[in-house]
Design a protein around this motif. Structure first.
Motif, PDB file in Angstrom:
ATOM      1  N   PHE A 182      42.485  40.551  30.134  1.00 31.73           N
ATOM      2  CA  PHE A 182      43.117  40.139  31.395  1.00 31.73           C
ATOM      3  C   PHE A 182      44.579  40.581  31.422  1.00 31.73           C
ATOM      4  O   PHE A 182      45.055  41.181  32.397  1.00 31.73           O
TER       5      PHE A 182
ATOM      6  N   THR B  13      37.137  44.695  36.966  1.00 29.34           N
ATOM      7  CA  THR B  13      38.148  43.692  37.339  1.00 29.34           C
ATOM      8  C   THR B  13      37.493  42.404  37.837  1.00 29.34           C
ATOM      9  O   THR B  13      38.011  41.312  37.596  1.00 29.34           O
TER      10      THR B  13
ATOM     11  N   THR C  48      39.956  37.309  42.328  1.00 28.68           N
ATOM     12  CA  THR C  48      38.668  36.828  41.817  1.00 28.68           C
ATOM     13  C   THR C  48      38.868  35.637  40.887  1.00 28.68           C
ATOM     14  O   THR C  48      38.143  34.639  40.964  1.00 28.68           O
ATOM     15  N   PHE C  49      39.841  35.747  39.999  1.00 28.05           N
ATOM     16  CA  PHE C  49      40.161  34.648  39.080  1.00 28.05           C
ATOM     17  C   PHE C  49      40.540  33.381  39.852  1.00 28.05           C
ATOM     18  O   PHE C  49      40.007  32.291  39.596  1.00 28.05           O
TER      19      PHE C  49
ATOM     20  N   LEU D  86      41.586  41.496  40.499  1.00 27.52           N
ATOM     21  CA  LEU D  86      41.486  40.640  39.305  1.00 27.52           C
ATOM     22  C   LEU D  86      42.016  39.247  39.585  1.00 27.52           C
ATOM     23  O   LEU D  86      41.334  38.243  39.350  1.00 27.52           O
ATOM     24  N   VAL D  87      43.243  39.171  40.090  1.00 23.90           N
ATOM     25  CA  VAL D  87      43.900  37.875  40.319  1.00 23.90           C
ATOM     26  C   VAL D  87      43.174  37.089  41.400  1.00 23.90           C
ATOM     27  O   VAL D  87      42.990  35.868  41.286  1.00 23.90           O
TER      28      VAL D  87
ATOM     29  N   GLY E 288      37.791  38.925  35.958  1.00 26.41           N
ATOM     30  CA  GLY E 288      38.413  37.849  36.734  1.00 26.41           C
ATOM     31  C   GLY E 288      37.581  36.597  36.778  1.00 26.41           C
ATOM     32  O   GLY E 288      38.080  35.492  36.504  1.00 26.41           O
TER      33      GLY E 288
END
Length: 546
Positions: free
Chosen positions: A365, A125, A383-384, A380-381, A129
């Motif tokens: 993603f 993830t 880190t992105f 994930l979100v 991300g």
């Protein structure tokens, strides 16, 4: 452990003329692909066009020569663009050289310490991300050149660039936008009909001719940069303690990212050629390549998945192809570099848009967003978002901390201490064939899962019964234990002694037993209270006087 021996030396043992022909062809084709990409990625990184070629030449040759993969092609990649641009803006070229050299030293140390397999501890993830986040930062950073905007100031951070795009949208250059759209169309459509010739090369040639022939008011590389076709020159930066301390976090980021990118590329290549790379040798090569690149005017480099795949598809079978690719780029630098001044900036932006799209992994993603647990989606979100809003250093650090905390929470939920069901408590008529007879003065607790600091308190939650004189802890399902859990076990043993209860442990696995012996708990609790299986412990409990 694999021996640290470059793949080139291993490949030469059975090298043939046919392999040489394939490597020469692949090396030339990959160089053609790498030429516009290296220039574009250098510009995206805030350095001069030739520095992208220096990187592909120096790092590309060294990494192929010393690498642990047969077919890895190394050079500048999009993953480093925002990091490099930030370092150059804050600390100048000397800061970038020092950060890259330090990153190279870290990579060599990782390889020598055989840490190549440690990369698997970076959650999927997080890599997904920050890769998607880097793609977005590249796109935002190239909107200015794609649209021919005139910024009021030179922003460094991604959000500042986005603010300037919005504020200066009125300065849109229609001619620049048209050149950018034509270049983008070529990049999208060309590969559908002509797979052998790189679309980026066609986009660069067509846009350069269009701007020159039509006399369009569009910025070219030559308008913004002084083009040099000189050989890479050795340069030692001015080193100070303060500068080293400042760029050290960036050095670790470069090293971690280079390790991740290069080893991921090696894994992809292994799947394509049915081989296995030496991850530790690859890390050493990446380190040497980055040190060489930095000291000869280049920027950070790593394995490039797209160029590596192109190498394989065009017949590359050994590191010779990567070395040929570097030599061809060197000849191009010496003979053709002045013509790079004619390349329009919107065409460079279009190339980088495609690079960003290809690296974004948006399908992966979206799949994670749809199918994964909320905790993984959160990592994930986050880190992105942090990659786009702040930078990669913050994103990786926070992502790893959050992922680790979530993992610990899951493991703590798995760990459990449950009291057995007893025959005497079972209702008549119910199936009790799986129950073992337990002496009436004995309680048995089954401990499951890893016992570590996040789950250690569960050991102290076991209930005490006044009439019970023996407590058995069955630990066959405890794979690991840390010192915090052992401390809780010590407290439980002390309470048992105060209450006159004999504490027994059955089926203690190897790692927990090592922890107990090293800490002296086996002696403390009594060697006679450790049993190989539950039956032995129950038999001993039967003998214990009430």
């Amino acid at each position: 452990m694999k021996e640290l021996k470059p793949q080139l030396f291993l490949s030469m043992k059975e090298y043939s003329g046919k392999q040489l022909a394939g490597d020469l062809t692949a090396g030339v084709i990959v160089a053609i692909i790498a030429l516009p990409l290296s220039i574009a990625l250098a510009l995206a990184s805030g350095v001069t066009p030739e520095q992208g070629l220096y990187t592909a030449i120096i790092a590309g040759f060294i990494i192929s020569f010393f690498g642990g993969s047969k077919v890895q092609i190394a050079g500048p990649t999009a993953a480093f663009a925002s990091i490099v641009a930030g370092i150059v803006a804050r600390n100048g070229m000397d800061g970038l050289i020092i950060a890259t050299v330090l990153a190279g030293i870290i990579l060599v140390a990782m390889g020598l310490l055989h840490l190549g397999s440690m990369i698997k501890f970076i959650p999927f993830t997080i890599t997904t991300g920050f890769t998607a986040g880097i793609a977005v930062t590249i796109v935002i950073g190239q909107i200015k050149d794609f649209m021919g905007l005139a910024f009021e100031k030179a922003p460094v951070e991604t959000m500042e660039k986005l603010e300037q795009v919005i504020a200066c949208f009125g300065t849109l250059n229609v001619q620049a936008l048209a050149v950018g759209l034509i270049s983008l169309a070529i990049l999208i459509i060309w590969p559908r009909f002509f797979k052998k010739i790189p679309p980026s090369l066609i986009a660069v040639l067509v846009s350069a001719v269009l701007v020159k022939a039509a006399g369009l008011n569009v910025n070219t590389i030559g308008d913004l940069y002084t083009i040099s076709s000189s050989l890479p020159a050795f340069h030692l930066p001015e080193v100070s303690y303060e500068l080293v301390k400042t760029v050290l976090p960036d050095a670790f980021t470069i090293a971690i990212l280079a390790a991740i990118e290069s080893l991921l590329s090696c894994v992809v290549a292994d799947g394509m050629i049915g081989s296995r790379h030496n991850s530790n040798m690859e890390l050493v090569a990446q380190g040497l390549g980055n040190v060489g690149s930095a000291l000869f005017g280049g920027i950070p480099a790593t394995g490039a998945i797209a160029r590596t795949a192109a190498n394989i598809r065009n017949g590359g079978t050994s590191p010779v192809a990567g070395m040929v690719h570097a030599v061809v780029l060197l000849l191009t630098l010496l003979l053709l570099m002045p013509y790079a001044a004619l390349i329009p900036m919107p065409a460079i932006a279009a190339i980088l848009f495609m690079v960003a799209y290809n690296m974004s992994g948006w399908r992966t993603f979206a799949e994670i967003m749809k199918t994964s647990p909320k905790s993984d989606v959160t990592v994930l979100v986050l880190t992105f978002s942090l990659t786009v809003i702040f930078d990669l250093v913050v994103a990786i650090a926070v992502g790893l901390i959050l992922a680790s905390l979530l993992f610990l929470s899951r493991m703590a939920d798995v760990a459990d201490v449950q009291e057995w069901d007893y025959l005497d408590d079972y209702e008549e008529g119910k199936d009790n064939r799986n129950l073992k007879p337990v002496p009436s003065h004995t309680t048995v607790f089954e401990i499951t899962g890893p016992m570590f600091f996040a789950a250690a308190d569960k050991i102290l939650e076991v209930p005490f019964h006044e009439e019970k004189k023996v407590m058995i802890l069955r630990m066959r399902s405890v794979p690991a234990m840390d010192i915090t859990a052992l401390n809780s076990l010590r407290k439980l043993n002390s309470v048992c002694r105060e209450k006159g209860i004999r504490l027994m442990l059955s089926h203690v696995n190897e790692q927990p037993m090592r922890v107990m012996r090293k800490a002296g708990f086996c002696h403390e609790a009594g060697e006679e209270n450790f049993f190989g299986c539950i039956d032995e412990a129950l038999a001993e409990a039967e003998k214990t006087a009430v």
